[in-house]
Design a protein around this motif. Structure first.
Motif, PDB file in Angstrom:
ATOM      1  N   ASP A 182       5.796  15.677  -1.311  1.00  0.00           N
ATOM      2  CA  ASP A 182       7.221  15.692  -1.636  1.00  0.00           C
ATOM      3  C   ASP A 182       7.948  14.433  -1.151  1.00  0.00           C
ATOM      4  OD1 ASP A 182       6.978  18.216  -2.781  1.00  0.00           O
ATOM      5  OD2 ASP A 182       7.223  19.214  -0.840  1.00  0.00           O
ATOM      6  N   PHE A 183       7.214  13.547  -0.515  1.00  0.00           N
ATOM      7  CA  PHE A 183       7.786  12.279  -0.054  1.00  0.00           C
ATOM      8  C   PHE A 183       7.725  11.298  -1.227  1.00  0.00           C
ATOM      9  CE2 PHE A 183       6.903   8.195   2.402  1.00  0.00           C
ATOM     10  CZ  PHE A 183       8.247   7.960   2.670  1.00  0.00           C
ATOM     11  N   ILE A 184       8.873  10.979  -1.794  1.00  0.00           N
ATOM     12  CA  ILE A 184       8.935  10.154  -3.002  1.00  0.00           C
ATOM     13  C   ILE A 184       9.079   8.682  -2.606  1.00  0.00           C
ATOM     14  CG2 ILE A 184      10.031   9.839  -5.249  1.00  0.00           C
ATOM     15  CD1 ILE A 184       8.935  12.653  -4.772  1.00  0.00           C
ATOM     16  N   TRP A 185       8.098   7.872  -2.957  1.00  0.00           N
ATOM     17  CA  TRP A 185       8.104   6.471  -2.548  1.00  0.00           C
ATOM     18  C   TRP A 185       7.483   5.538  -3.594  1.00  0.00           C
ATOM     19  CZ3 TRP A 185       3.448   3.900  -2.453  1.00  0.00           C
ATOM     20  CH2 TRP A 185       2.311   4.708  -2.519  1.00  0.00           C
ATOM     21  N   ASP A 186       6.852   6.083  -4.629  1.00  0.00           N
ATOM     22  CA  ASP A 186       5.983   5.294  -5.497  1.00  0.00           C
ATOM     23  C   ASP A 186       6.591   5.056  -6.877  1.00  0.00           C
ATOM     24  OD1 ASP A 186       5.762   7.857  -6.504  1.00  0.00           O
ATOM     25  OD2 ASP A 186       3.772   8.212  -5.659  1.00  0.00           O
ATOM     26  N   PHE A 187       5.757   5.012  -7.905  1.00  0.00           N
ATOM     27  CA  PHE A 187       6.233   4.673  -9.252  1.00  0.00           C
ATOM     28  C   PHE A 187       7.117   5.755  -9.883  1.00  0.00           C
ATOM     29  CE2 PHE A 187       2.314   1.845  -9.368  1.00  0.00           C
ATOM     30  CZ  PHE A 187       3.050   0.669  -9.243  1.00  0.00           C
ATOM     31  N   ARG A 188       7.311   6.860  -9.175  1.00  0.00           N
ATOM     32  CA  ARG A 188       8.277   7.856  -9.635  1.00  0.00           C
ATOM     33  C   ARG A 188       9.708   7.331  -9.521  1.00  0.00           C
ATOM     34  NH1 ARG A 188       5.977  12.728  -6.024  1.00  0.00           N
ATOM     35  NH2 ARG A 188       5.410  10.903  -4.763  1.00  0.00           N
ATOM     36  N   LEU A 189       9.904   6.326  -8.675  1.00  0.00           N
ATOM     37  CA  LEU A 189      11.237   5.762  -8.462  1.00  0.00           C
ATOM     38  C   LEU A 189      11.499   4.624  -9.449  1.00  0.00           C
ATOM     39  CD1 LEU A 189      11.257   5.717  -4.549  1.00  0.00           C
ATOM     40  CD2 LEU A 189      12.360   7.379  -6.071  1.00  0.00           C
ATOM     41  N   SER A 190      12.718   4.541  -9.916  1.00  0.00           N
ATOM     42  CA  SER A 190      13.067   3.624 -11.011  1.00  0.00           C
ATOM     43  C   SER A 190      12.919   2.155 -10.655  1.00  0.00           C
ATOM     44  CB  SER A 190      14.508   3.895 -11.459  1.00  0.00           C
ATOM     45  OG  SER A 190      15.416   3.733 -10.370  1.00  0.00           O
ATOM     46  N   HIS A 191      13.075   1.782  -9.381  1.00  0.00           N
ATOM     47  CA  HIS A 191      13.039   0.368  -9.002  1.00  0.00           C
ATOM     48  C   HIS A 191      11.699  -0.058  -8.398  1.00  0.00           C
ATOM     49  CE1 HIS A 191      17.329  -0.976  -9.518  1.00  0.00           C
ATOM     50  NE2 HIS A 191      17.440   0.331  -9.687  1.00  0.00           N
ATOM     51  N   VAL A 192      10.811   0.888  -8.122  1.00  0.00           N
ATOM     52  CA  VAL A 192       9.494   0.520  -7.582  1.00  0.00           C
ATOM     53  C   VAL A 192       8.648  -0.049  -8.717  1.00  0.00           C
ATOM     54  CG1 VAL A 192       7.353   1.351  -6.549  1.00  0.00           C
ATOM     55  CG2 VAL A 192       9.562   2.198  -5.709  1.00  0.00           C
ATOM     56  N   LYS A 193       8.368  -1.333  -8.634  1.00  0.00           N
ATOM     57  CA  LYS A 193       7.651  -2.029  -9.705  1.00  0.00           C
ATOM     58  C   LYS A 193       6.303  -2.585  -9.253  1.00  0.00           C
ATOM     59  CE  LYS A 193      10.870  -1.082 -12.577  1.00  0.00           C
ATOM     60  NZ  LYS A 193      10.595  -0.003 -13.564  1.00  0.00           N
ATOM     61  N   SER A 194       6.035  -2.599  -7.958  1.00  0.00           N
ATOM     62  CA  SER A 194       4.714  -3.043  -7.504  1.00  0.00           C
ATOM     63  C   SER A 194       4.374  -2.391  -6.174  1.00  0.00           C
ATOM     64  CB  SER A 194       4.648  -4.575  -7.389  1.00  0.00           C
ATOM     65  OG  SER A 194       5.502  -5.042  -6.377  1.00  0.00           O
ATOM     66  N   ILE A 195       3.083  -2.148  -5.991  1.00  0.00           N
ATOM     67  CA  ILE A 195       2.569  -1.503  -4.778  1.00  0.00           C
ATOM     68  C   ILE A 195       1.267  -2.193  -4.395  1.00  0.00           C
ATOM     69  CG2 ILE A 195       1.639   0.629  -3.781  1.00  0.00           C
ATOM     70  CD1 ILE A 195       3.327   2.194  -5.826  1.00  0.00           C
ATOM     71  N   ASN A 196       1.122  -2.529  -3.125  1.00  0.00           N
ATOM     72  CA  ASN A 196      -0.184  -2.991  -2.641  1.00  0.00           C
ATOM     73  C   ASN A 196      -0.757  -1.960  -1.677  1.00  0.00           C
ATOM     74  OD1 ASN A 196       1.836  -4.451  -0.592  1.00  0.00           O
ATOM     75  ND2 ASN A 196      -0.137  -4.261   0.466  1.00  0.00           N
ATOM     76  N   VAL A 197      -2.063  -1.842  -1.693  1.00  0.00           N
ATOM     77  CA  VAL A 197      -2.750  -0.887  -0.823  1.00  0.00           C
ATOM     78  C   VAL A 197      -4.083  -1.495  -0.413  1.00  0.00           C
ATOM     79  CG1 VAL A 197      -3.934   0.313  -2.713  1.00  0.00           C
ATOM     80  CG2 VAL A 197      -3.402   1.556  -0.603  1.00  0.00           C
ATOM     81  N   SER A 198      -4.569  -1.123   0.772  1.00  0.00           N
ATOM     82  CA  SER A 198      -5.821  -1.676   1.282  1.00  0.00           C
ATOM     83  C   SER A 198      -6.924  -0.635   1.269  1.00  0.00           C
ATOM     84  CB  SER A 198      -5.635  -2.205   2.720  1.00  0.00           C
ATOM     85  OG  SER A 198      -4.844  -3.359   2.731  1.00  0.00           O
ATOM     86  N   SER A 199      -7.967  -0.904   0.504  1.00  0.00           N
ATOM     87  CA  SER A 199      -9.146  -0.039   0.551  1.00  0.00           C
ATOM     88  C   SER A 199      -9.812  -0.123   1.919  1.00  0.00           C
ATOM     89  CB  SER A 199     -10.146  -0.447  -0.534  1.00  0.00           C
ATOM     90  OG  SER A 199      -9.696  -0.052  -1.809  1.00  0.00           O
ATOM     91  N   HIS A 200      -9.670  -1.273   2.581  1.00  0.00           N
ATOM     92  CA  HIS A 200     -10.338  -1.444   3.868  1.00  0.00           C
ATOM     93  C   HIS A 200      -9.544  -0.853   5.029  1.00  0.00           C
ATOM     94  CE1 HIS A 200      -8.267  -5.573   3.712  1.00  0.00           C
ATOM     95  NE2 HIS A 200      -7.668  -4.925   4.680  1.00  0.00           N
ATOM     96  N   LYS A 201      -8.538  -0.069   4.722  1.00  0.00           N
ATOM     97  CA  LYS A 201      -7.865   0.706   5.775  1.00  0.00           C
ATOM     98  C   LYS A 201      -8.199   2.173   5.529  1.00  0.00           C
ATOM     99  CE  LYS A 201      -4.578  -2.856   6.892  1.00  0.00           C
ATOM    100  NZ  LYS A 201      -3.188  -3.323   6.989  1.00  0.00           N
ATOM    101  N   TYR A 202      -7.243   2.976   5.150  1.00  0.00           N
ATOM    102  CA  TYR A 202      -7.540   4.392   4.977  1.00  0.00           C
ATOM    103  C   TYR A 202      -8.261   4.700   3.671  1.00  0.00           C
ATOM    104  CZ  TYR A 202      -4.807   5.241   9.156  1.00  0.00           C
ATOM    105  OH  TYR A 202      -4.362   5.254  10.454  1.00  0.00           O
ATOM    106  N   GLY A 203      -8.566   3.659   2.886  1.00  0.00           N
ATOM    107  CA  GLY A 203      -9.430   3.847   1.729  1.00  0.00           C
ATOM    108  C   GLY A 203     -10.882   4.012   2.127  1.00  0.00           C
ATOM    109  N   LEU A 204     -11.170   3.738   3.432  1.00  0.00           N
ATOM    110  CA  LEU A 204     -12.462   4.010   4.077  1.00  0.00           C
ATOM    111  C   LEU A 204     -13.528   2.956   3.843  1.00  0.00           C
ATOM    112  CD1 LEU A 204     -12.805   7.863   3.376  1.00  0.00           C
ATOM    113  CD2 LEU A 204     -11.496   6.694   5.164  1.00  0.00           C
ATOM    114  N   VAL A 205     -13.185   1.821   3.219  1.00  0.00           N
ATOM    115  CA  VAL A 205     -14.153   0.757   2.928  1.00  0.00           C
ATOM    116  C   VAL A 205     -14.047  -0.336   3.993  1.00  0.00           C
ATOM    117  CG1 VAL A 205     -14.849  -0.978   1.228  1.00  0.00           C
ATOM    118  CG2 VAL A 205     -13.992   1.243   0.455  1.00  0.00           C
ATOM    119  N   TYR A 206     -15.176  -0.962   4.319  1.00  0.00           N
ATOM    120  CA  TYR A 206     -15.151  -2.082   5.256  1.00  0.00           C
ATOM    121  C   TYR A 206     -14.338  -3.245   4.676  1.00  0.00           C
ATOM    122  CZ  TYR A 206     -18.927   0.000   8.071  1.00  0.00           C
ATOM    123  OH  TYR A 206     -19.682   0.815   8.870  1.00  0.00           O
TER     124      TYR A 206
END
Length: 420
Positions: free
Chosen positions: A228-252
């Motif tokens: 229920d925490f709205i922070w992503d592409f559901r919001l009208s002005h969010v146009k880009s997101i970066n994420v790290s697989s090597h953090k909680y994505g579990l990859v080295y």
């Protein structure tokens, strides 16, 4: 004779180098006991086998290895689904060497998008960040000749100062940056409230100011435990997101992703080449890189799926509660991690008697026991303070309950020996 002697010397040097590399360097144990790292330090045995199997393959060479491109496509679509991209065909995604590269590319896209809509402007473009934003934004802004406007936190609750945000937006603003899990507070910004401020401004403007969400850590946390925490592409002005697989994505290390709305993409920024046998157009700066990371992320997505990641993240929060409850019983320490805001699993703490050398001494004591506890200047939690020394413990995959109890025992043992 001379050739034989040189050959023997080469072998001897090789043995010396290997001895130097392997002597007293337990990579597995030391990595897991690195308390402040956000990067993955543990993978399952099966995931490590995948990682090793694909290590010699160049992920960019889709001509020779089309399977890697298929894996990348699967991963990108999985992420777009995680980030609630209603129409995935409206978005693009790019694997990067990490979030620093993804951040650079996001600012490049934002600046270019602003220039397209302001072709005759003589104003220097500016980007609005906050004081807990990653240092990568400072580096990228310098390289791309973008002015940074830094918004202060509300020190009482560590939230954004929204009135200050509104005052700093002008015709040169190319975008606003939010963070999902700041390194100094672990807090996830209330992106929905920032989006509302920008919506109120866009009512009186023909230019939509985009939001970039630095979800390097929180991007693999929030979707699974805070639906229920709205922070992503559901919001009208969010146009880009970066994420790290090597953090909680579990990859080295090192693999990140940049997911962007087509609205801010420009194919003219991509670099085209035919080096590998066909025309390839790419936005990322890095070229040749091992397929290990994408293949391992694909493996985890396929084998864990949504429910598997949810189980792992929930377990991390249970361990986090164990850690926090125990540390609250240590009178020499004060917890700074806020309970009223969403945050990634971990603890920010300081010396309750405000003698920062006690925290430094604790860190030095723990080093002797193979722990690494980073102590850093965290002045974002005290208004007007030039130095507030704090320490960070990040709860990551691979940190077992046994290790947590061991750490808690070592911390309590230090204080009991010092103040008994």
């Amino acid at each position: 004779m001379e050739h034989s002697l040189l050959h023997s010397i080469k072998i001897l040097k090789k043995e010396i180098v290997m001895d130097d590399l392997l002597c007293d360097f337990d990579t597995k144990n030391r990595a897991v006991k690195n308390l402040g790292a956000f990067s993955s330090t543990y993978m399952s045995k099966e995931a490590e086998e995948v990682f090793i199997k694909f290590s010699s393959i160049n992920a960019v060479d889709s001509c020779a290895y089309p399977e890697i491109e298929e894996m990348s496509q699967y991963c990108g679509n999985f992420l777009l689904n995680m980030f609630h991209a209603a129409s995935p065909e409206r978005y693009q995604f790019f694997p990067t060497s990490g979030s620093s590269e993804a951040i650079f590319l996001a600012i490049l896209l934002f600046k270019n998008h602003w220039k397209v809509h302001h072709p005759d402007s003589t104003i220097k473009p500016n980007l609005i960040i906050h004081q807990t934003s990653h240092v990568a934004f400072v580096s990228a802004a310098k390289a791309l000749d973008v002015e940074l406007k830094i918004i202060q936190k509300d020190y009482e609750n560590l939230r954004w100062n929204l009135s200050q945000l509104k005052e700093n937006i002008d015709k040169g603003t190319i975008g606003v940056v939010c963070t999902l899990g700041a390194t100094t507070t672990l807090v996830m910004d209330e992106v929905e409230k920032i989006n509302a401020v920008l919506e109120s401004i866009s009512e009186h403007s023909d230019y939509l100011i985009p939001i970039h969400v630095d979800a390097a850590s929180g991007g693999f946390i929030a979707p699974f435990v805070h639906p229920d925490f709205i922070w992503d592409f559901r919001l009208s002005h969010v146009k880009s997101i970066n994420v790290s697989s090597h953090k909680y994505g579990l990859v080295y290390p090192s693999l990140g992703w940049l997911c962007v709305d087509e609205m801010i993409c420009d194919d003219n920024l991509k670099n085209e080449n035919t080096y590998l046998g066909k025309s390839i157009k790419r936005l990322p700066l890095h070229f040749s890189h091992s397929a290990s990371h994408v293949a391992t992320q694909f493996y985890y997505f396929k084998n864990l799926g949504w429910s598997g990641y949810a189980d792992i993240v929930k377990d991390l929060y249970q361990k986090n509660k164990l850690m926090v409850d125990a540390l609250k019983e240590v009178p020499e320490l004060e917890m700074l991690t806020p309970n009223h805001l969403f945050s990634i699993p971990g603890v920010i703490m300081r010396s309750s008697n405000e003698k920062h050398y006690d925290l430094q001494a604790l860190s030095q004591y723990l080093i002797k026991l193979d722990w690494h506890l980073p102590v850093f200047n965290n002045n974002v939690v005290d208004e007007g303070a030039s130095q507030t020394w704090a320490a960070r413990i990040v709860i990551r995959y691979g940190l077992t309950e046994d290790l947590i109890y061991q750490l808690l025992g070592d911390i309590k043992g230090y204080f009991s020996s010092q103040f008994s």
